[in-house]
Design a protein around this motif. Structure first.
Motif, PDB file in Angstrom:
ATOM      1  N   GLU A 160      34.691 -16.722  70.714  1.00 25.84           N
ATOM      2  CA  GLU A 160      34.886 -18.092  70.245  1.00 25.84           C
ATOM      3  C   GLU A 160      34.199 -19.093  71.172  1.00 25.84           C
ATOM      4  OE1 GLU A 160      35.959 -20.859  67.502  1.00 25.84           O
ATOM      5  OE2 GLU A 160      36.219 -18.680  67.367  1.00 25.84           O
ATOM      6  N   GLU A 161      34.200 -18.809  72.460  1.00 32.97           N
ATOM      7  CA  GLU A 161      33.506 -19.680  73.414  1.00 32.97           C
ATOM      8  C   GLU A 161      32.000 -19.645  73.179  1.00 32.97           C
ATOM      9  OE1 GLU A 161      35.830 -19.795  77.561  1.00 32.97           O
ATOM     10  OE2 GLU A 161      35.279 -17.769  76.939  1.00 32.97           O
ATOM     11  N   ARG A 175      32.242 -14.672  78.707  1.00 34.35           N
ATOM     12  CA  ARG A 175      32.782 -15.585  77.700  1.00 34.35           C
ATOM     13  C   ARG A 175      33.320 -14.820  76.499  1.00 34.35           C
ATOM     14  NH1 ARG A 175      31.191 -21.093  77.937  1.00 34.35           N
ATOM     15  NH2 ARG A 175      29.736 -21.567  79.635  1.00 34.35           N
ATOM     16  N   ASN A 235      31.135 -21.733  70.219  1.00 37.45           N
ATOM     17  CA  ASN A 235      31.179 -23.161  70.547  1.00 37.45           C
ATOM     18  C   ASN A 235      29.960 -23.603  71.344  1.00 37.45           C
ATOM     19  OD1 ASN A 235      33.597 -23.574  69.212  1.00 37.45           O
ATOM     20  ND2 ASN A 235      34.850 -23.176  71.031  1.00 37.45           N
ATOM     21  N   SER A 241      29.566 -11.150  73.809  1.00 32.94           N
ATOM     22  CA  SER A 241      30.694 -11.314  74.739  1.00 32.94           C
ATOM     23  C   SER A 241      30.856 -10.110  75.662  1.00 32.94           C
ATOM     24  CB  SER A 241      31.993 -11.557  73.965  1.00 32.94           C
ATOM     25  OG  SER A 241      32.432 -10.378  73.321  1.00 32.94           O
TER      26      SER A 241
END
Length: 209
Positions: free
Chosen positions: A42-43, A39, A46, A34
């Motif tokens: 958590e993104e 992003r 996913n 990240s």
């Protein structure tokens, strides 16, 4: 119907890798990634869960360069391949209790490793953990182009064990996977960080440890 497993001496042990021999946690990897894209962790998680890309990579359907290219496109990260590989690989820790068990049972049994894994992770683990040198054969999803619980990969593993199904003990952390192997006639144990229970199972099967 699988052949009876009664009164057969166990000649080979078949071990899963993740959550049995090594623990893994991708949370730090998502956090580190990240910092190199727009992003949140958590993104990023996913993206991997929803894209199916890791399943394709583990199944040998995409190469390592293609996996890296697709991840870079999906996340928009700015990492070159060596830096990405370092983050992607540094998610493992050795289960030392299981390592001790493996070293002991190796004295009298053939050892085979079966895993849904990918080339990048397995190459890293073989270097980082010499324990894997205890194994006689590796049956890996990315090489076989098939993943557990497909019976094809279990049949490959049985061949690698050089034993009848009823002469093999298979250890995995997922019950759906041990159930699939049990249907083929293997002895099985679902490992949930319970080495004491595993030792009891081994003792019942006449495996000295």
């Amino acid at each position: 119907m699988p052949k009876s497993r009664n009164n057969k001496k166990v000649k080979a042990l078949l071990f899963d890798l993740g959550k049995v021999i090594v623990e893994f946690d991708f949370t730090p990897a998502f956090e580190r990634l990240s910092k190199h894209c727009a992003r949140r962790p958590e993104e990023i998680k996913n993206v991997f869960l929803c894209s199916g890309l890791e399943v394709l990579y583990d199944g040998g359907k995409v190469s390592t360069p293609e996996f890296y290219r697709r991840v870079k496109k999906a996340l928009g990260h700015r990492l070159d391949f060596p830096r990405f590989k370092k983050i992607w690989n540094e998610v493992f820790t050795l289960n030392r209790e299981m390592a001790g068990i493996i070293r002991k049972v190796k004295e009298d049994h053939r050892l085979v490793l079966i895993s849904n894994t990918n080339a990048m992770h397995f190459d890293y683990l073989r270097v980082k953990y010499p324990l894997l040198g205890q194994f006689d054969r590796f049956v890996l999803s990315y090489r076989e182009k098939v993943r557990k619980p497909d019976p094809k990969i279990y049949k490959k593993a049985i061949e690698a064990c050089r034993a009848a199904p009823g002469e093999i003990l298979y250890i995995d952390d997922r019950e759906d996977l041990t159930n699939a192997a049990a249907a083929l006639g293997l002895h099985t144990f679902t490992f949930k960080k319970n080495p004491g229970e595993l030792l009891k199972k081994m003792a019942r099967l006449g495996i000295s440890c």
